[in-house]
Design a protein around this motif. Structure first.
Motif, mmCIF file in Angstrom:
data_model
loop_
_atom_site.group_PDB
_atom_site.id
_atom_site.type_symbol
_atom_site.label_atom_id
_atom_site.label_comp_id
_atom_site.label_asym_id
_atom_site.label_seq_id
_atom_site.Cartn_x
_atom_site.Cartn_y
_atom_site.Cartn_z
ATOM 1 N N ALA A 158 0.819 -1.121 -0.003
ATOM 2 C CA ALA A 158 -0.119 0.088 -0.037
ATOM 3 C C ALA A 158 0.778 1.202 0.162
ATOM 4 N N VAL A 159 0.117 2.356 -0.106
ATOM 5 C CA VAL A 159 1.048 3.508 -0.213
ATOM 6 C C VAL A 159 1.775 3.936 1.007
ATOM 7 N N LYS A 160 1.204 3.556 2.150
ATOM 8 C CA LYS A 160 2.079 3.880 3.407
ATOM 9 C C LYS A 160 3.039 3.000 3.496
ATOM 10 N N ALA A 161 2.925 1.799 3.167
ATOM 11 C CA ALA A 161 3.650 0.809 3.487
ATOM 12 C C ALA A 161 4.974 0.929 2.637
ATOM 13 N N THR A 162 4.771 1.298 1.385
ATOM 14 C CA THR A 162 5.896 1.941 0.385
ATOM 15 C C THR A 162 6.353 3.076 0.695
ATOM 16 N N TYR A 163 5.738 4.330 0.878
ATOM 17 C CA TYR A 163 6.438 5.388 1.355
ATOM 18 C C TYR A 163 6.406 6.102 2.687
ATOM 19 N N GLY A 164 5.897 5.245 3.342
ATOM 20 C CA GLY A 164 5.983 5.600 4.787
ATOM 21 C C GLY A 164 4.791 6.759 5.429
ATOM 22 N N ALA A 165 4.074 7.199 4.342
ATOM 23 C CA ALA A 165 2.961 8.248 4.480
ATOM 24 C C ALA A 165 2.277 7.914 2.945
ATOM 25 N N SER A 166 0.790 8.641 3.479
ATOM 26 C CA SER A 166 -0.157 8.912 2.178
ATOM 27 C C SER A 166 -0.937 9.852 2.556
ATOM 28 N N PRO A 167 -1.139 10.645 1.677
ATOM 29 C CA PRO A 167 -0.929 10.763 0.075
ATOM 30 C C PRO A 167 0.779 11.015 -0.046
ATOM 31 N N GLN A 168 0.895 10.430 -1.355
ATOM 32 C CA GLN A 168 2.391 10.690 -1.796
ATOM 33 C C GLN A 168 2.091 11.532 -3.014
ATOM 34 N N THR A 169 1.883 12.819 -2.547
ATOM 35 C CA THR A 169 1.417 13.823 -3.656
ATOM 36 C C THR A 169 2.127 14.170 -4.776
ATOM 37 N N GLY A 170 1.723 13.910 -5.753
ATOM 38 C CA GLY A 170 2.396 14.055 -6.955
ATOM 39 C C GLY A 170 3.251 12.879 -7.692
ATOM 40 N N GLY A 171 3.113 11.515 -6.834
ATOM 41 C CA GLY A 171 3.787 10.109 -7.363
ATOM 42 C C GLY A 171 5.103 10.436 -7.315
ATOM 43 N N LEU A 172 5.742 10.412 -8.608
ATOM 44 C CA LEU A 172 7.101 10.479 -8.615
ATOM 45 C C LEU A 172 7.798 11.875 -8.610
ATOM 46 N N LEU A 173 6.872 13.015 -8.695
ATOM 47 C CA LEU A 173 7.239 14.243 -8.765
ATOM 48 C C LEU A 173 7.339 15.008 -7.630
ATOM 49 N N ASN A 174 8.162 16.312 -7.558
ATOM 50 C CA ASN A 174 8.165 17.163 -6.527
ATOM 51 C C ASN A 174 7.678 18.724 -7.367
ATOM 52 N N ALA A 175 7.466 19.477 -6.436
ATOM 53 C CA ALA A 175 7.197 21.000 -6.883
ATOM 54 C C ALA A 175 8.423 21.199 -7.833
ATOM 55 N N GLY A 176 8.347 21.838 -8.926
ATOM 56 C CA GLY A 176 9.735 22.252 -9.582
ATOM 57 C C GLY A 176 9.938 21.189 -10.727
ATOM 58 N N ASP A 177 9.442 19.799 -10.623
ATOM 59 C CA ASP A 177 9.845 18.935 -11.499
ATOM 60 C C ASP A 177 9.018 19.059 -13.003
ATOM 61 N N SER A 178 9.490 18.588 -14.014
ATOM 62 C CA SER A 178 8.701 18.599 -15.228
ATOM 63 C C SER A 178 7.456 17.494 -15.141
ATOM 64 N N ALA A 179 6.422 17.769 -15.509
ATOM 65 C CA ALA A 179 5.397 16.802 -15.352
ATOM 66 C C ALA A 179 5.604 15.782 -16.452
ATOM 67 N N PHE A 180 4.867 14.581 -16.715
ATOM 68 C CA PHE A 180 4.846 13.612 -17.590
ATOM 69 C C PHE A 180 3.892 13.858 -18.616
ATOM 70 N N ASP A 181 4.210 13.608 -19.814
ATOM 71 C CA ASP A 181 3.599 13.885 -21.025
ATOM 72 C C ASP A 181 2.486 12.825 -21.167
ATOM 73 N N PHE A 182 1.484 12.497 -20.470
ATOM 74 C CA PHE A 182 0.739 11.607 -20.425
ATOM 75 C C PHE A 182 -0.461 11.850 -21.691
ATOM 76 N N THR A 183 -1.077 10.720 -22.007
ATOM 77 C CA THR A 183 -1.998 10.724 -22.802
ATOM 78 C C THR A 183 -3.184 9.923 -22.141
ATOM 79 N N LEU A 184 -4.254 10.132 -21.972
ATOM 80 C CA LEU A 184 -5.558 9.560 -21.509
ATOM 81 C C LEU A 184 -6.637 9.694 -22.340
ATOM 82 N N TYR A 185 -7.664 8.792 -22.004
ATOM 83 C CA TYR A 185 -9.028 8.909 -23.180
ATOM 84 C C TYR A 185 -10.004 9.061 -22.265
ATOM 85 N N ASP A 186 -11.323 10.088 -22.572
ATOM 86 C CA ASP A 186 -12.350 10.114 -21.980
ATOM 87 C C ASP A 186 -13.317 8.877 -22.266
#
Length: 256
Positions: free
Chosen positions: A44-72
């Motif tokens: 789970a998120v807490k077991a893996t990262y020590g806390a939840s939420p792990q906001t931004g996932g792999l990102l921190n403020a100042g990082d470049s976001a990922f250029d994702f594509t999703l579908y409605d």
């Protein structure tokens, strides 16, 4: 309750520069081996990262976001870099079984965390900001399914559905929040294995830019994660948006 805000240093508003984003190929897929494996106390998120939420996932403020594509839900594709060509983008996660999304809270930051608060924020800034509402795994599904924060069975008033473990089921859960989503907002389910668009994509956006139930972020037109919230709160996001356009978004505003 401690502040859920993290701000990047002062930014100038970009109007013509193209976004400098990380490739979608760098995103993490299949985190927690879900849906093949259920969330549990060791997965789970807490077991893996020590806390939840792990906001931004792999990102921190100042990082470049990922250029994702999703579908409605109708199959129309949306790519972050394309959306950023016209406006900055605010991403807000929100799932049906989340009490915060449903507006069940009176103390900070949950006092302005519900879908009504989100609707009002979109209405205020719809002409200058592109708002994207994302749907990922359910935080409080019906037993025997478990919560992704702690891996425990944690049901509440909206725990009326099992965890969506197929893409079709996630589409169904996305449609449940459709009527509560502002018509100017883009509503997108994250991909699950078995989706018809990409055989290798399994929760790429939630694993890489989510890892929470009601996290939110402001992405500048340069493609930078300029502001993030552990828990969406409308007034604080509004302040960040105003500061972004004024060019005064500052690390000194990291608490509210």
């Amino acid at each position: 309750m401690p502040s859920s805000l993290q701000l990047l240093g002062a930014l100038a508003v970009a109007t013509t520069a193209s976004a400098d984003l990380q490739s979608a190929s760098e995103m993490t897929n299949n985190c927690f081996n879900f849906p093949t494996e259920n969330f549990n106390r060791n997965n789970a998120v807490k077991a893996t990262y020590g806390a939840s939420p792990q906001t931004g996932g792999l990102l921190n403020a100042g990082d470049s976001a990922f250029d994702f594509t999703l579908y409605d839900v109708d199959g129309n594709d949306y790519t972050l870099s394309t959306m950023l060509e016209d406006k900055p983008v605010v991403i807000i996660w929100g799932m049906w079984t989340c009490p915060a999304y449903q507006g069940m809270g009176t103390s900070y930051p949950f006092d302005q965390c519900g879908y009504k608060d989100e609707w009002d924020l979109v209405e205020k800034y719809k002409d200058t900001v592109t708002f994207v509402h994302l749907v990922g795994p359910e935080p409080h599904p019906l037993t025997p399914d478990t919560n992704f924060d702690s891996g425990k069975q944690l049901m509440n008033y909206w725990s009326t559905v099992r965890q969506a473990k197929t893409y079709d089921d996630r589409i169904t859960m996305t449609k449940k929040v459709l009527d509560y989503t502002h018509p100017s907002q883009i509503l997108l389910p994250d991909l699950l294995e078995g989706n018809p668009y990409d055989d290798e994509s399994n929760q790429p956006v939630w694993c890489s830019m989510g890892l929470g139930a009601r996290t939110a972020m402001l992405i500048s037109q340069e493609g930078t994660l300029a502001f993030e919230q552990d828990w969406f709160r409308s007034d604080d996001m509004s302040t960040a948006i105003d500061s972004y356009f004024a060019g005064t978004l500052s690390s000194d505003s990291a608490s509210a």
